[in-house]
Design a protein around this motif. Structure first.
Motif, PDB file in Angstrom:
ATOM      1  N   CYS A  87      -9.653   7.985  -5.685  1.00  0.00           N
ATOM      2  CA  CYS A  87     -10.934   7.363  -5.334  1.00  0.00           C
ATOM      3  C   CYS A  87     -11.597   8.113  -4.185  1.00  0.00           C
ATOM      4  O   CYS A  87     -12.799   8.415  -4.231  1.00  0.00           O
ATOM      5  CB  CYS A  87     -10.708   5.902  -4.962  1.00  0.00           C
ATOM      6  SG  CYS A  87     -12.228   4.999  -4.588  1.00  0.00           S
ATOM      7  N   GLN A 110      -5.742   5.486  -4.129  1.00  0.00           N
ATOM      8  CA  GLN A 110      -6.518   5.788  -2.935  1.00  0.00           C
ATOM      9  C   GLN A 110      -6.926   7.255  -2.887  1.00  0.00           C
ATOM     10  O   GLN A 110      -8.066   7.589  -2.549  1.00  0.00           O
ATOM     11  CB  GLN A 110      -5.703   5.439  -1.679  1.00  0.00           C
ATOM     12  CG  GLN A 110      -5.461   3.951  -1.498  1.00  0.00           C
ATOM     13  CD  GLN A 110      -4.516   3.682  -0.337  1.00  0.00           C
ATOM     14  OE1 GLN A 110      -3.604   4.456  -0.072  1.00  0.00           O
ATOM     15  NE2 GLN A 110      -4.736   2.576   0.349  1.00  0.00           N
ATOM     16  N   LEU A 160       0.813  -1.212   0.000  1.00  0.00           N
ATOM     17  CA  LEU A 160       0.000   0.000   0.000  1.00  0.00           C
ATOM     18  C   LEU A 160       0.849   1.265   0.000  1.00  0.00           C
ATOM     19  O   LEU A 160       0.345   2.339  -0.318  1.00  0.00           O
ATOM     20  CB  LEU A 160      -0.933   0.009   1.215  1.00  0.00           C
ATOM     21  CG  LEU A 160      -2.089  -1.004   1.179  1.00  0.00           C
ATOM     22  CD1 LEU A 160      -2.865  -0.941   2.482  1.00  0.00           C
ATOM     23  CD2 LEU A 160      -3.005  -0.744   0.002  1.00  0.00           C
TER      24      LEU A 160
END
Length: 344
Positions: free
Chosen positions: A66, A63, A54
Motif C-alpha cells: 500500500c 503495509q 501488525l
C-alpha cells in the motif's frame, strides 16, 4: 376591486418577481473524507484489538504494498495536478482548440500521439485531461490523451526496453497497442459517448476574466490534488489487499492456457495497480506467461487499474468510470491480442 383583492394581487406580483429559492444542496462525500474515514476505522480497530497483530507477515506485506503504490504514484500525481492547475489558469482558452484539428475524428489520434510528451503515470494524466476538457478540447481527444500518456511516454518505453533487453519488438508492440487502444476509445466516445455522463464541474472553462490567475492556480491545484489524492489512497488500499489475499499458486494455474493467460494478466493488471513506469519489470518477471499475455498486462495496466478507476470516478463521475473502464479493458485486450499476434 376590494382592498383585500389588491393586497392579494400585490403579494402574487411579489412572489413572481422574487427570485426562486436556491435548491437545497445535499452533502457530498469527498474522497478525502473517505480516506480519513478509512484511517479513523483503522485507528479504531488498532485501539480495540491492540497492535501486536501488525507484526504478522501478511499485515507487514499489506503495509509495504500500500505504501509503495502510494509513494510511487504520488510524485506523478503532484506533477499532474500542477500541470492541471497551470493549464487551467495560465494557458489561453483557445490554444488547444487551435493546435488540434477541427474535426474531432482527426483530433483523437493527434491527441493520442501527443500523450508522449507527458512524462508521468496514469495518476498525472487524469487531472491534465480534466483541464483539457475545461479548456474546450473535445472529450474524445482528451480521453485519447488520458489513455496514451501513461503508456507511450519516453520514460515508460525506456523502462520497457530495459525490462525486455534484446527484444525491441515488445517495445514496439506496447507502443502500437497503446496507441490503437487510445484512438479506438476516443472514436468510440464520439460514436456513443454523452456529455451528461460527465460531472458538471468538469464541463467548464478555467480562467474567468477579472480573476487572479495565481489564485485560480492555487485553488485548482488544491482541489485536484486533494480530490485525486483521496481516491489514490483508497485504490492503493484495495490493490494491496489483493496482493496479500491471492496466493502465488493462482498465477501458475492460468499460465498454461494462451487465452486464459491473456485475460488473467489483464485482470491482474487492473487489480495490482502498478505504476506504468514499473509495470514492465513486473511483466518481465512473469516468465511463465506468453509474450502476448505480458503485453496485455502492460497495455491494460496504465489505462485501467483500481487507483485509476477511483481517480476517474472522483473526477468524472462513477457512471462514467464504470462505462469507460469496462470498454477500455475490452478494447485494450483485443488490441494486445492483435498486435501481439503480429509482432510477438
Amino acid at each position: 376591486m376590494s382592498k383585500t383583492d389588491a393586497l392579494v394581487d400585490v403579494a402574487d406580483e411579489a412572489a413572481v418577481a422574487a427570485p426562486p429559492h436556491p435548491p437545497e444542496r445535499r452533502p457530498t462525500v469527498r474522497p478525502v473524507h473517505l480516506a480519513l474515514a478509512a484511517t479513523a476505522v483503522l485507528a479504531a480497530v488498532l485501539a480495540l484489538t491492540g497492535i501486536g497483530w501488525l507484526n504478522r507477515p501478511a499485515v507487514a506485506a499489506w503495509q509495504t504494498v500500500c505504501l509503495a503504490i502510494t509513494v510511487q504514484a504520488l510524485p506523478f500525481l503532484l506533477l499532474g495536478t500542477v500541470l492541471s492547475g497551470a493549464i487551467n489558469a495560465f494557458v489561453p482558452a483557445d490554444l488547444f482548440t487551435r493546435i488540434l484539428p477541427r474535426r474531432p475524428a482527426l483530433a483523437v489520434p493527434v491527441a493520442g500521439v501527443a500523450g508522449a510528451v507527458l512524462p508521468g503515470c496514469e495518476c498525472a494524466s487524469v487531472p491534465v485531461a480534466t483541464s483539457l476538457i475545461r479548456r474546450g478540447v473535445t472529450p474524445a481527444a482528451a480521453f485519447a490523451f488520458l489513455l496514451s500518456a501513461p503508456a507511450i511516454n519516453p520514460i515508460v518505453l525506456a523502462a520497457t526496453a530495459v525490462a525486455f533487453p534484446g527484444n525491441p519488438a515488445m517495445v514496439a508492440a506496447r507502443l502500437l497497442a497503446s496507441l490503437l487502444t487510445s484512438a479506438a476509445m476516443g472514436w468510440l466516445w464520439l460514436w456513443l459517448g454523452r456529455e451528461e455522463w460527465l460531472r458538471r464541474d468538469v464541463r467548464h472553462t478555467g480562467h474567468q476574466p477579472g480573476h487572479s490567475r495565481w489564485t485560480e492556480f492555487r485553488l485548482g491545484f488544491r482541489h485536484d490534488f486533494l480530490q485525486a489524492g483521496g481516491f489514490l489512497v483508497l485504490g492503493a488500499m484495495a490493490a494491496a489487499t489483493f496482493n496479500v489475499a491471492v496466493p502465488r499458486s493462482v498465477l501458475d494455474t492460468f499460465s498454461g492456457s494462451p487465452w486464459l493467460s491473456v485475460l488473467f494478466l489483464a485482470g491482474l493488471a487492473v487489480l495490482l495497480a502498478v505504476c506504468s513506469e514499473a509495470d514492465a519489470f513486473v511483466a518481465a518477471s512473469l516468465t511463465g506467461f506468453s509474450p502476448t499475455a505480458r503485453l496485455a498486462f502492460m497495455v491494460v495496466g496504465p489505462m485501467v487499474d483500481l487507483k485509476l478507476i477511483a481517480l476517474q470516478a472522483g473526477t468524472f463521475g462513477r457512471g462514467f468510470a464504470l462505462r469507460f473502464s469496462s470498454a477500455t479493458t475490452l478494447v485494450a485486450v483485443v488490441a494486445s491480442v492483435l498486435i501481439g499476434g503480429a509482432l510477438l
